[in-house]
Design a protein around this motif. Sequence first.
Motif, PDB file in Angstrom:
ATOM      1  N   PRO A  25       0.840  -1.204   0.000  1.00 15.55           N
ATOM      2  CA  PRO A  25       0.000   0.000   0.000  1.00 15.55           C
ATOM      3  C   PRO A  25       0.873   1.252   0.000  1.00 15.55           C
ATOM      4  N   ARG A  26       0.362   2.309  -0.616  1.00 16.05           N
ATOM      5  CA  ARG A  26       1.044   3.604  -0.608  1.00 16.05           C
ATOM      6  C   ARG A  26       0.007   4.688  -0.365  1.00 16.05           C
ATOM      7  N   PRO A  27       0.313   5.682   0.464  1.00 10.41           N
ATOM      8  CA  PRO A  27      -0.656   6.759   0.706  1.00 10.41           C
ATOM      9  C   PRO A  27      -0.914   7.565  -0.560  1.00 10.41           C
ATOM     10  N   LEU A  28      -2.061   8.229  -0.586  1.00 20.27           N
ATOM     11  CA  LEU A  28      -2.465   8.980  -1.773  1.00 20.27           C
ATOM     12  C   LEU A  28      -1.433  10.039  -2.148  1.00 20.27           C
ATOM     13  N   PRO A  49     -14.628   4.863  -2.364  1.00 19.84           N
ATOM     14  CA  PRO A  49     -14.287   5.801  -1.300  1.00 19.84           C
ATOM     15  C   PRO A  49     -12.809   5.922  -0.897  1.00 19.84           C
ATOM     16  N   PRO A  50     -11.886   4.984  -1.202  1.00 20.61           N
ATOM     17  CA  PRO A  50     -10.576   5.002  -0.523  1.00 20.61           C
ATOM     18  C   PRO A  50      -9.743   6.255  -0.723  1.00 20.61           C
ATOM     19  N   ALA A  70      -9.501  13.126 -14.261  1.00 23.80           N
ATOM     20  CA  ALA A  70     -10.224  12.664 -15.446  1.00 23.80           C
ATOM     21  C   ALA A  70     -11.564  12.058 -15.074  1.00 23.80           C
ATOM     22  N   ALA A  71     -11.583  11.315 -13.970  1.00 31.05           N
ATOM     23  CA  ALA A  71     -12.809  10.635 -13.551  1.00 31.05           C
ATOM     24  C   ALA A  71     -12.680  10.211 -12.095  1.00 31.05           C
ATOM     25  N   VAL A  72     -13.834  10.017 -11.481  1.00 35.29           N
ATOM     26  CA  VAL A  72     -13.913   9.371 -10.174  1.00 35.29           C
ATOM     27  C   VAL A  72     -14.425   7.960 -10.426  1.00 35.29           C
ATOM     28  N   ASN A  73     -13.661   6.979  -9.957  1.00 32.16           N
ATOM     29  CA  ASN A  73     -14.014   5.574 -10.144  1.00 32.16           C
ATOM     30  C   ASN A  73     -14.718   5.082  -8.886  1.00 32.16           C
ATOM     31  N   LEU A  74     -15.994   4.729  -9.020  1.00 36.34           N
ATOM     32  CA  LEU A  74     -16.765   4.234  -7.874  1.00 36.34           C
ATOM     33  C   LEU A  74     -16.477   2.754  -7.661  1.00 36.34           C
ATOM     34  N   ASN A  75     -15.978   2.412  -6.481  1.00 33.82           N
ATOM     35  CA  ASN A  75     -15.676   1.021  -6.132  1.00 33.82           C
ATOM     36  C   ASN A  75     -16.866   0.438  -5.378  1.00 33.82           C
ATOM     37  N   VAL A  76     -17.590  -0.481  -6.026  1.00 34.88           N
ATOM     38  CA  VAL A  76     -18.703  -1.178  -5.372  1.00 34.88           C
ATOM     39  C   VAL A  76     -18.454  -2.689  -5.452  1.00 34.88           C
ATOM     40  N   LYS A  77     -17.246  -3.072  -5.019  1.00 32.62           N
ATOM     41  CA  LYS A  77     -16.903  -4.492  -5.112  1.00 32.62           C
ATOM     42  C   LYS A  77     -16.029  -5.003  -3.976  1.00 32.62           C
ATOM     43  N   THR A  78     -15.114  -4.214  -3.436  1.00 31.00           N
ATOM     44  CA  THR A  78     -14.127  -4.763  -2.509  1.00 31.00           C
ATOM     45  C   THR A  78     -14.575  -4.754  -1.050  1.00 31.00           C
ATOM     46  N   ASP A  79     -15.414  -3.812  -0.655  1.00 33.17           N
ATOM     47  CA  ASP A  79     -15.905  -3.786   0.717  1.00 33.17           C
ATOM     48  C   ASP A  79     -16.795  -5.015   0.960  1.00 33.17           C
ATOM     49  N   PRO A  80     -16.655  -5.678   2.116  1.00 27.92           N
ATOM     50  CA  PRO A  80     -17.468  -6.870   2.390  1.00 27.92           C
ATOM     51  C   PRO A  80     -18.974  -6.647   2.277  1.00 27.92           C
TER      52      PRO A  80
END
Length: 320
Positions: A25-28, A49-50, A70-80
């Motif tokens: 992992p690396r901070p933003l 959200p990360p 360029a875009a915001v990528n919505l992550n709706v897969k990795t959170d339990p």
Amino acid sequence: MAFKHCVQVGILGRYADRFTEYQPPRPLRDRLAATSGIDGARGVELVYPPDFEDPAETAALVREFGLEVAAVNLNVKTDPVWRYGSFTNPDPAIRARAVSDLRVSMDLAADLGAGLVTVCPLIDGWDYNFQADYQKQWAWLIDGLREAASHRSDVRVSIEYKAFEARQSIIVPNMATTLHLCDRIGLDNIGVTMDVGHALIAGETPAMSAVMAHDAGRLFYVHFNDNNRAWDWDMVPGAVNLWDMLETLFYLDRLGWDGWFSYDVFTKHGDPVEAFDATIRAMDALGRMLDKLGRAELQDLIDTKSPARATEYLLTTLAR
């Protein structure tokens, strides 16, 4: 041919599969700083959200390093919470959360000047026969995306399709299904993210997929990467399917595409920053190859309908 190069900064962070961790992992801040040092990289794709623990700080960091979003990528897969689906989850409360998260992502994209959210519903689908109620899933997907995208018309929502992973079968597996979904939703701000690697594993010809999406007025965003058509390996463009990459660029150019080229390229070994640098250099080289081949000459080959002549021309011209 000039490109607007975009780095998916999430890829500069942790990378692991079910066997091992390849990148830590690396901070933003570190990921954005690294991106700013990549020659030719102008834009970033941030993940919600990360990457938005503190949205004001995220915006300040993007400005500090002189980058565009360029875009915001919505992550709706990795959170339990998404284990049984996001927009197609049987639990209405979790479906409502997916809608809410997409609306938040749209607001963030507007605040950052991107005007685009891309979402890949990889957890929405099935693994076994008789596991999912296809009728309900399809209706939930249409209703949820319509409800979310109706939040604001000044931000576009771009659906990224994929044939498999994380599910064996994903509810939006190919370009045709995704375009049909857009039509069923019926909003002008709903479109498609064409990931070239995803088109390859779907058995598509990426150039034709781009044409279809453009013809429908739904080509909103492009991800470039390569693979062996059997699995989404996220390789440097041109590593395997050189002619498909060139043909896709030829048609995107002909269609007047002036949007971002975002790179979905992972590296298991070595420095991911170096991999992105190599990716941008490879894309620029593909652009020069297209210039060398010539648009008029390539169109003439298409018009003459001689595949043998086309192959001979491509090889001999590039060999000079």
